[in-house]
Write an enzyme that holds these catalytic residues in place. Structure first.
Site, mmCIF file in Angstrom:
data_model
loop_
_atom_site.group_PDB
_atom_site.id
_atom_site.type_symbol
_atom_site.label_atom_id
_atom_site.label_comp_id
_atom_site.label_asym_id
_atom_site.label_seq_id
_atom_site.Cartn_x
_atom_site.Cartn_y
_atom_site.Cartn_z
ATOM 1 N N GLU A 165 0.795 -1.228 0.000
ATOM 2 C CA GLU A 165 0.000 0.000 0.000
ATOM 3 C C GLU A 165 0.829 1.281 0.000
ATOM 4 O O GLU A 165 0.635 2.166 0.841
ATOM 5 C CB GLU A 165 -0.989 0.006 1.171
ATOM 6 C CG GLU A 165 -2.017 -1.107 1.054
ATOM 7 C CD GLU A 165 -3.232 -0.940 1.959
ATOM 8 O OE1 GLU A 165 -3.246 -0.010 2.785
ATOM 9 O OE2 GLU A 165 -4.179 -1.745 1.834
ATOM 10 N N GLU A 371 -5.591 -8.541 0.289
ATOM 11 C CA GLU A 371 -6.356 -8.128 1.480
ATOM 12 C C GLU A 371 -7.790 -7.860 1.064
ATOM 13 O O GLU A 371 -8.043 -7.332 -0.034
ATOM 14 C CB GLU A 371 -5.785 -6.861 2.132
ATOM 15 C CG GLU A 371 -4.520 -7.100 2.912
ATOM 16 C CD GLU A 371 -3.994 -5.850 3.612
ATOM 17 O OE1 GLU A 371 -4.812 -5.038 4.099
ATOM 18 O OE2 GLU A 371 -2.762 -5.701 3.663
#
Ligand code: BG6
Length: 476
Positions: A165, A371
């Protein structure tokens, strides 16, 4: 598109789940580990630190056995840079190498494919003290660290993820705890850091392709399809802006080796243009710096409307999935068609399919979800029971959309929800739980940290055993 029948999940589909080192391991200063920016950060009041977390460092064997019992084909975890290099560079810590050797061997002994994230928010504090990602030396520190990982674990690890991320670290560094609030012009500095991370990632990919035969490597951003609030062309344009800044800036660089043009114009307009040194663009464009696949994290979509430049839209909300906006660029909008979790995150399974389709049609690379999941205040009931039906519902709906996306032609090769076992949330403590396995602790009371199988544990086991067929058969 409505289909009469759906394609099955591929036979070798990688079912698993994810965690990250600092959120699960604990043992924050044991066996030579150095401090990371996370260890040195302030935590919001009422929220625990990461010192003990789920104590996985000491209980990894028990944890891996539970993952194997669920039938995991893969397990995504991150390596703590500071266990390998306590100061980010310099002397290797043999104890750190030993821990991950043991973990990897344990996984392989249970037929679980290790899926390794090299860096998940926990930059070595020693590097941070020298400017962190603002300092170009961090680029080579990362490349050196990546090389060490390949040399020590590359004989057994076939799937590598570079940076978790990166886009959230840039857009929501305050939520993640990676932003240095003392910076004078945070946005400009952040996009300079972003440029350096892109270079670090490119170097790690080049090295992976040079050193390891047959290994595969990919980036791991958080991607959300962006919807316009209405069909008003100005709103569509705002969605286009946010898509470029939030999503494509990161993947265009990884996959095409160039800056996204809308994001670049935004830098020019706002005064965020990063300094690019001679040779940088050549490294970024190098043919061997291209990923073999794209990993991405998905929690929800984003919805935006036009911002005229005179409203109160501002960049960060302090939460990675909640959009407020930026003046003159886009403005966050609540999607009236979506429900929200207890933590205010919109739930959008269909948007997951939209996101899968968009990424695949744009980059045409195999995809893996690293995720996706539901944070909730789970309740431990008498007899060690956790009835997390809401989590099962959430995951079921999302897995169904994976199946639809596969039927759409998306080359999806794995699904790793967040999280394998309970761990400490990035900024909302240990009471915000995501796991299939309950960890018996509270925010400040560590209790006995024992592992308890939730209802979702048994359900996910059945999903994996049937290779997703129980989801397909379920017509709801
Ligand atoms: C992602 C991160 O942003 O979302 C994870 O990669 C994080 O580290 C997950 O835990 C869920 O977010 P949160 O804030 O609920 O922990």
């Amino acid at each position: 598109m409505y289909y009469e029948s759906l394609k099955s999940f591929p036979d070798d589909f990688l079912w698993g789940a994810s965690t990250s080192a600092y959120q699960i391991e604990g043992a924050w200063d044991e066996d030579g580990k150095g401090p990371s920016v996370i260890d040195m950060a302030q935590h919001p009041e009422g929220v625990t630190d990461f010192k003990v977390a789920s104590d996985h460092y000491h209980r990894y064997k028990e944890d891996v056995a539970l993952l194997a019992e669920m039938g995991f084909k893969t397990y995504r975890f991150s390596i703590a840079w500071t266990r390998i290099y306590p100061k980010g560079t310099g002397e290797i810590n043999p104890k750190g190498i030993e821990f991950y050797n043991n973990l990897i061997d344990e996984l392989i002994a249970h037929d679980i494919e290790p899926l390794v994230t090299m860096y998940h928010f926990d930059l070595p504090y020693a590097l941070q003290e020298k400017g962190g990602w603002s300092n170009r030396k961090t680029i080579d520190a990362f490349a050196n660290y990546a090389k060490t990982l390949y040399e020590n674990f590359g004989d057994r690890v076939k799937y590598w993820l570079t940076i978790n991320e990166q886009n959230m670290m840039i857009l929501h560094g305050d939520a993640i705890g990676t932003l240095d609030s003392n910076l004078e012009n945070p946005e400009k500095e952040l996009y300079q850091q972003n440029h350096h991370m892109m270079l670090a990632q490119a170097k790690a990919m080049i090295l992976c392709h040079q050193i390891l035969d047959g290994a595969k490597i990919g980036p791991a951003p958080n991607i959300s399809a962006v919807y316009p609030a209405t069909s008003k062309p100005e709103d569509v344009l705002a969605a286009n802006n946010f898509n470029a800044i939030r999503n494509w800036l990161y993947l265009d660089m990884a996959c095409f080796g160039r800056y996204n043009s809308v994001a670049w114009s935004y830098f020019e307009e706002k005064g965020y243009v990063p300094e690019i040194q001679e040779g940088d663009m050549e490294i970024l464009a190098d043919a061997t710096a291209r990923p073999d696949f794209i990993a991405f994290n998905y929690y929800s979509t984003a919805t935006v409307e036009a911002s005229r430049g005179n409203d109160d839209a501002k960049n960060s909300t302090g939460d990675q999935q909640i959009v407020i906006g930026e003046q003159g660029v886009y403005k966050g909008h609540t999607n009236q068609y979506l429900e929200k979790t207890e933590f205010g995150w919109e739930v959008d399974p269909v948007g997951f399919r939209v996101t899968l389709r968009e990424i695949y049609s744009r980059y045409n690379l195999p995809l893996i979800v690293t995720e996706n999941g539901l944070g909730a205040f789970d309740k431990l009931e008498e007899g060690d029971v956790v009835n997390d039906d809401y989590r099962i519902e959430y995951l079921k709906k999302h897995i169904k959309q994976c199946q639809l996306a596969i039927t759409d032609g998306v080359e999806l090769f794995g699904y790793c929800p967040w999280s394998a076992i309970d761990l400490v949330s990035t900024h909302q403590g240990s009471s915000k739980r995501y796991g299939f396995i309950y960890v018996n602790r509270e925010e400040f009371d560590l209790k006995d940290l024992r592992r308890i199988k939730k209802k979702s544990f048994y359900w996910y086991k059945d999903v994996i055993a049937s290779n997703g067929a129980i989801i397909v058969e379920d017509k709801n």
